[in-house]
Design a protein around this motif. Sequence first.
Motif, mmCIF file in Angstrom:
data_model
loop_
_atom_site.group_PDB
_atom_site.id
_atom_site.type_symbol
_atom_site.label_atom_id
_atom_site.label_comp_id
_atom_site.label_asym_id
_atom_site.label_seq_id
_atom_site.Cartn_x
_atom_site.Cartn_y
_atom_site.Cartn_z
ATOM 1 N N ALA A 117 0.846 -1.190 0.000
ATOM 2 C CA ALA A 117 0.000 0.000 0.000
ATOM 3 C C ALA A 117 0.885 1.244 0.000
ATOM 4 O O ALA A 117 1.806 1.359 0.809
ATOM 5 C CB ALA A 117 -0.920 0.007 1.208
ATOM 6 N N ASP A 118 0.598 2.156 -0.888
ATOM 7 C CA ASP A 118 1.386 3.380 -1.035
ATOM 8 C C ASP A 118 0.987 4.397 0.036
ATOM 9 O O ASP A 118 0.574 5.513 -0.244
ATOM 10 C CB ASP A 118 1.179 3.949 -2.446
ATOM 11 C CG ASP A 118 2.233 4.968 -2.823
ATOM 12 O OD1 ASP A 118 3.357 4.873 -2.315
ATOM 13 O OD2 ASP A 118 1.927 5.865 -3.624
ATOM 14 N N ILE A 119 1.091 3.958 1.297
ATOM 15 C CA ILE A 119 0.701 4.747 2.462
ATOM 16 C C ILE A 119 1.952 4.947 3.311
ATOM 17 O O ILE A 119 2.672 3.992 3.583
ATOM 18 C CB ILE A 119 -0.360 4.012 3.317
ATOM 19 C CG1 ILE A 119 -1.517 3.507 2.470
ATOM 20 C CG2 ILE A 119 -0.830 4.874 4.470
ATOM 21 C CD1 ILE A 119 -2.411 4.561 1.925
ATOM 22 N N ASN A 120 2.174 6.171 3.746
ATOM 23 C CA ASN A 120 3.349 6.480 4.551
ATOM 24 C C ASN A 120 2.982 6.403 6.031
ATOM 25 O O ASN A 120 2.014 7.026 6.467
ATOM 26 C CB ASN A 120 3.861 7.874 4.197
ATOM 27 C CG ASN A 120 5.294 8.060 4.602
ATOM 28 O OD1 ASN A 120 5.691 7.693 5.694
ATOM 29 N ND2 ASN A 120 6.072 8.646 3.714
ATOM 30 N N ILE A 121 3.764 5.652 6.799
ATOM 31 C CA ILE A 121 3.485 5.515 8.224
ATOM 32 C C ILE A 121 4.007 6.693 9.042
ATOM 33 O O ILE A 121 3.675 6.823 10.216
ATOM 34 C CB ILE A 121 4.048 4.186 8.790
ATOM 35 C CG1 ILE A 121 5.559 4.098 8.602
ATOM 36 C CG2 ILE A 121 3.342 3.000 8.156
ATOM 37 C CD1 ILE A 121 6.196 2.910 9.296
ATOM 38 N N ASN A 122 4.788 7.568 8.423
ATOM 39 C CA ASN A 122 5.304 8.753 9.105
ATOM 40 C C ASN A 122 4.131 9.706 9.373
ATOM 41 O O ASN A 122 3.494 10.176 8.441
ATOM 42 C CB ASN A 122 6.368 9.432 8.243
ATOM 43 C CG ASN A 122 7.010 10.623 8.918
ATOM 44 O OD1 ASN A 122 6.460 11.198 9.851
ATOM 45 N ND2 ASN A 122 8.182 10.988 8.439
ATOM 46 N N PRO A 123 3.843 10.011 10.638
ATOM 47 C CA PRO A 123 2.660 10.813 10.968
ATOM 48 C C PRO A 123 2.624 12.215 10.361
ATOM 49 O O PRO A 123 1.556 12.820 10.292
ATOM 50 C CB PRO A 123 2.671 10.890 12.494
ATOM 51 C CG PRO A 123 3.880 10.185 12.957
ATOM 52 C CD PRO A 123 4.591 9.598 11.803
ATOM 53 N N THR A 162 2.176 -4.412 3.456
ATOM 54 C CA THR A 162 3.305 -3.588 3.858
ATOM 55 C C THR A 162 3.037 -2.159 3.416
ATOM 56 O O THR A 162 2.314 -1.931 2.441
ATOM 57 C CB THR A 162 4.652 -4.121 3.310
ATOM 58 O OG1 THR A 162 5.714 -3.416 3.936
ATOM 59 C CG2 THR A 162 4.748 -3.982 1.801
ATOM 60 N N PHE A 163 3.564 -1.213 4.182
ATOM 61 C CA PHE A 163 3.437 0.207 3.882
ATOM 62 C C PHE A 163 4.808 0.781 3.549
ATOM 63 O O PHE A 163 5.831 0.110 3.730
ATOM 64 C CB PHE A 163 2.871 0.969 5.094
ATOM 65 C CG PHE A 163 1.455 0.598 5.454
ATOM 66 C CD1 PHE A 163 0.451 0.597 4.499
ATOM 67 C CD2 PHE A 163 1.108 0.272 6.759
ATOM 68 C CE1 PHE A 163 -0.859 0.271 4.838
ATOM 69 C CE2 PHE A 163 -0.188 -0.040 7.112
ATOM 70 C CZ PHE A 163 -1.174 -0.041 6.144
ATOM 71 N N LYS A 164 4.826 2.045 3.118
ATOM 72 C CA LYS A 164 6.093 2.725 2.893
ATOM 73 C C LYS A 164 6.872 2.754 4.205
ATOM 74 O O LYS A 164 6.256 2.882 5.258
ATOM 75 C CB LYS A 164 5.853 4.177 2.446
ATOM 76 C CG LYS A 164 5.412 4.339 1.026
ATOM 77 C CD LYS A 164 5.221 5.816 0.756
ATOM 78 C CE LYS A 164 4.877 6.091 -0.674
ATOM 79 N NZ LYS A 164 4.650 7.520 -0.907
ATOM 80 N N PRO A 165 8.154 2.613 4.187
ATOM 81 C CA PRO A 165 9.054 2.638 3.040
ATOM 82 C C PRO A 165 9.287 1.265 2.403
ATOM 83 O O PRO A 165 10.014 1.149 1.430
ATOM 84 C CB PRO A 165 10.356 3.176 3.642
ATOM 85 C CG PRO A 165 10.334 2.667 5.049
ATOM 86 C CD PRO A 165 8.889 2.670 5.455
ATOM 87 N N MET A 166 8.673 0.203 2.943
ATOM 88 C CA MET A 166 8.893 -1.154 2.428
ATOM 89 C C MET A 166 7.973 -1.519 1.261
ATOM 90 O O MET A 166 8.120 -2.578 0.673
ATOM 91 C CB MET A 166 8.722 -2.169 3.555
ATOM 92 C CG MET A 166 9.675 -1.946 4.735
ATOM 93 S SD MET A 166 11.425 -1.929 4.256
ATOM 94 C CE MET A 166 11.634 -3.613 3.763
ATOM 95 N N ALA A 167 7.052 -0.675 0.907
ATOM 96 C CA ALA A 167 6.063 -0.971 -0.139
ATOM 97 C C ALA A 167 6.597 -0.623 -1.528
ATOM 98 O O ALA A 167 6.024 0.166 -2.263
ATOM 99 C CB ALA A 167 4.774 -0.229 0.145
ATOM 100 N N TRP A 168 7.683 -1.265 -1.914
ATOM 101 C CA TRP A 168 8.343 -0.943 -3.175
ATOM 102 C C TRP A 168 7.495 -1.278 -4.409
ATOM 103 O O TRP A 168 7.624 -0.624 -5.439
ATOM 104 C CB TRP A 168 9.706 -1.634 -3.259
ATOM 105 C CG TRP A 168 9.651 -3.113 -2.992
ATOM 106 C CD1 TRP A 168 9.857 -3.740 -1.795
ATOM 107 C CD2 TRP A 168 9.334 -4.138 -3.929
ATOM 108 N NE1 TRP A 168 9.683 -5.097 -1.933
ATOM 109 C CE2 TRP A 168 9.374 -5.373 -3.237
ATOM 110 C CE3 TRP A 168 9.031 -4.151 -5.287
ATOM 111 C CZ2 TRP A 168 9.120 -6.589 -3.852
ATOM 112 C CZ3 TRP A 168 8.774 -5.360 -5.909
ATOM 113 C CH2 TRP A 168 8.819 -6.570 -5.191
#
Length: 157
Positions: free
Chosen positions: A111-117, A140-146
């Motif tokens: 998912a092209d979602i960033n976990i950084n708040p 998996t989310f960003k940064p691992m969602a390559w």
Amino acid sequence: MNFNTEETWTDGSGNQVNFASIIETLKLNPLSKIHVGCDSHFTCRKNVVFAVVICMHYQKGGGKYFFKRLNEPAKHYAALGLRLFKEVEFAIQVAQALKNNQIIRPILVHADININPVEKSAKFVGQIKSYITAMGFNFTFKPMAWASSSVADRHAK
């Protein structure tokens, strides 16, 4: 709108392939890991281009991928949340189509979602996580969602 997996796909080399040949390739490589992702970009404010990818990562390194693009009217996706949920919906539909075609190993949805708040997409992390797991997939989310943030991103532009 549903994502039609049966229409023509393209492999990483630019060759046109059908979904049945993708299934055959996956079955011929039973130890490969499967990653599915989607990204989108606006074009001239009229359309949104969605690109869905199926990526195979071979056990000993390297891999192969397939992608399909879809154009949608931009007016339906003015809100970030709507576009992000549609990306995940398309990825889940493709992952489900793989399962429906006897691909029985785990499929990881990127998912092209960033976990950084501090990022705008971060507020959707909980909802997207619940959606993907409720549909029976790992994520998996960003940064691992390559698969979504790199491979699909390249083909959505």
